[in-house]
Enzyme design. Structure first.
Site, PDB file in Angstrom:
ATOM      1  CB  SER A   1      -0.910   0.006   1.227  1.00 42.85           C
ATOM      2  OG  SER A   1      -1.386   1.319   1.442  1.00 42.85           O
TER       3      SER A   1
ATOM      4  CG  HIS B   1      -3.755  -1.536  -1.903  1.00 45.35           C
ATOM      5  ND1 HIS B   1      -4.842  -2.294  -2.305  1.00 45.35           N
ATOM      6  CD2 HIS B   1      -4.208  -0.754  -0.889  1.00 45.35           C
ATOM      7  CE1 HIS B   1      -5.892  -1.982  -1.566  1.00 45.35           C
ATOM      8  NE2 HIS B   1      -5.539  -1.044  -0.705  1.00 45.35           N
TER       9      HIS B   1
ATOM     10  CG  ASP C   1      -4.959   2.345   0.600  1.00 46.99           C
ATOM     11  OD1 ASP C   1      -5.961   1.652   0.364  1.00 46.99           O
ATOM     12  OD2 ASP C   1      -3.939   1.899   1.155  1.00 46.99           O
TER      13      ASP C   1
ATOM     14  CG  MET D   1      -8.045   7.369   2.430  1.00 48.66           C
ATOM     15  SD  MET D   1      -7.156   7.428   3.984  1.00 48.66           S
ATOM     16  CE  MET D   1      -6.475   5.777   4.007  1.00 48.66           C
TER      17      MET D   1
ATOM     18  CG  HIS E   1      -9.070   0.402  -1.015  1.00 46.53           C
ATOM     19  ND1 HIS E   1      -8.534   0.129   0.233  1.00 46.53           N
ATOM     20  CD2 HIS E   1     -10.425   0.409  -0.849  1.00 46.53           C
ATOM     21  CE1 HIS E   1      -9.523  -0.024   1.107  1.00 46.53           C
ATOM     22  NE2 HIS E   1     -10.666   0.157   0.474  1.00 46.53           N
TER      23      HIS E   1
ATOM     24  CG  MET F   1     -10.992   3.425   1.551  1.00 49.47           C
ATOM     25  SD  MET F   1      -9.527   3.345   2.593  1.00 49.47           S
ATOM     26  CE  MET F   1      -8.262   3.530   1.351  1.00 49.47           C
TER      27      MET F   1
ATOM     28  CG  MET G   1     -11.765  -2.844   4.564  1.00 53.06           C
ATOM     29  SD  MET G   1     -10.295  -2.468   3.591  1.00 53.06           S
ATOM     30  CE  MET G   1      -9.295  -1.555   4.774  1.00 53.06           C
TER      31      MET G   1
ATOM     32  N   GLY H   1      -8.846   4.081   6.745  1.00 52.81           N
ATOM     33  CA  GLY H   1      -8.531   5.482   7.029  1.00 52.81           C
ATOM     34  C   GLY H   1      -7.078   5.707   7.405  1.00 52.81           C
TER      35      GLY H   1
ATOM     36  CG  ASP I   1      -6.283  -2.821   2.686  1.00 52.78           C
ATOM     37  OD1 ASP I   1      -5.187  -2.615   3.232  1.00 52.78           O
ATOM     38  OD2 ASP I   1      -6.903  -1.956   2.036  1.00 52.78           O
TER      39      ASP I   1
ATOM     40  N   GLY J   1       1.010  -2.364   3.935  1.00 54.40           N
ATOM     41  CA  GLY J   1       1.659  -1.069   3.796  1.00 54.40           C
ATOM     42  C   GLY J   1       2.947  -1.042   4.564  1.00 54.40           C
TER      43      GLY J   1
END
Ligand code: DX5
Ligand code: ZN
Length: 216
Positions: free
Chosen positions: A7, A32, A34, A36, A66, A68, A137, A142, A175, A198
């Site tokens: 990540s 990956h 992420d 947000m 991903h 979010m 998850m 977050g 994840d 990550g």
């Protein structure tokens, strides 16, 4: 063998391209990414221009995006154009999920669906026939570096059984809180075919050793 997906949240942002190249050279299978929005989750990360830049720097790298974010359907086309290979949306979003998966597919990307620790695994069952990836998850999304919630293991087992029953075989990814030697082998034992990590990869002194250990 299980796929390893580091990540970017734990990467060195001062040299993002080089740091991603480093973990790919160490044997990682995909990056990956992420995203947000400060609304669906209580944090902000990065978005389209960063993905686009990274994709140009590393055109061969498989980008596992991903999302979010609260309204993924509005952004699917733009993430696809920026270089996403997989686009994963959360089952908890209020957007029409079938329309969102159709949009991802229509852009030529692989369809992923994520579920939060408090969401029952059955929530994704109606979509299993339309998915190339399910993302369980292990933490509340977050933030990186949180402890693993073991309820993810029961979800992986249930997903493995339900996928077998339906005759489908999406990637079963997990994840958050995935660490070599502890939670990683528990996840693969429970049915995970991909591990998002990550801190355990980007944070390791020896990324090759970390990837090797995660692959078991
Ligand atoms: C959590 C993110 C994860 C996270 C994983 O919101 O989706 O990808 O960064 O980080 P680690 O492996 O450090 O728990
Ligand atoms: Zn993630």
């Amino acid at each position: 063998m299980v796929l390893v997906c580091p990540s970017v949240l734990s990467a060195d942002f001062t040299c993002l391209g080089e740091d991603c190249a480093r973990v790919l050279n160490a044997g990682a299978d995909m990056i990956h990414f992420d995203v947000m929005d400060g609304h669906f989750v209580d944090n902000l990360s990065f978005g389209l221009p960063v993905l686009e830049t990274l994709h140009h720097a590393l055109p061969q790298a498989v980008m596992d995006v991903h999302l979010m974010i609260s309204h993924p359907l509005r952004f699917v086309h733009r993430f696809a154009a920026a270089g996403a290979d997989y686009i994963t949306v959360h089952v908890e979003t209020t957007d029409n999920l079938s329309a969102t998966l159709a949009a991802i597919h229509g852009c030529g990307c692989k369809r992923g669906m994520a579920l939060n620790p408090d969401t029952p695994v059955e929530a994704v069952f109606p979509y299993l026939d339309q998915l190339e990836l399910v993302l369980v998850m292990g933490v509340v999304p977050g933030h990186g570096g949180q402890p693993f919630d073991p309820r993810a293991l029961d979800k992986l087992r249930a997903l493995r059984a339900e996928c077998a029953r339906r005759g489908v075989s999406p990637i079963l990814s997990v994840d958050g809180g995935v660490k070599p030697g502890t939670t990683a082998p528990q996840c693969t034992e429970a049915g995970a075919t991909a591990l998002v990590a990550g801190s355990a990869v980007f944070g390791a002194k020896d990324a090759s050793a970390a990837v090797r250990q995660l692959k078991g």
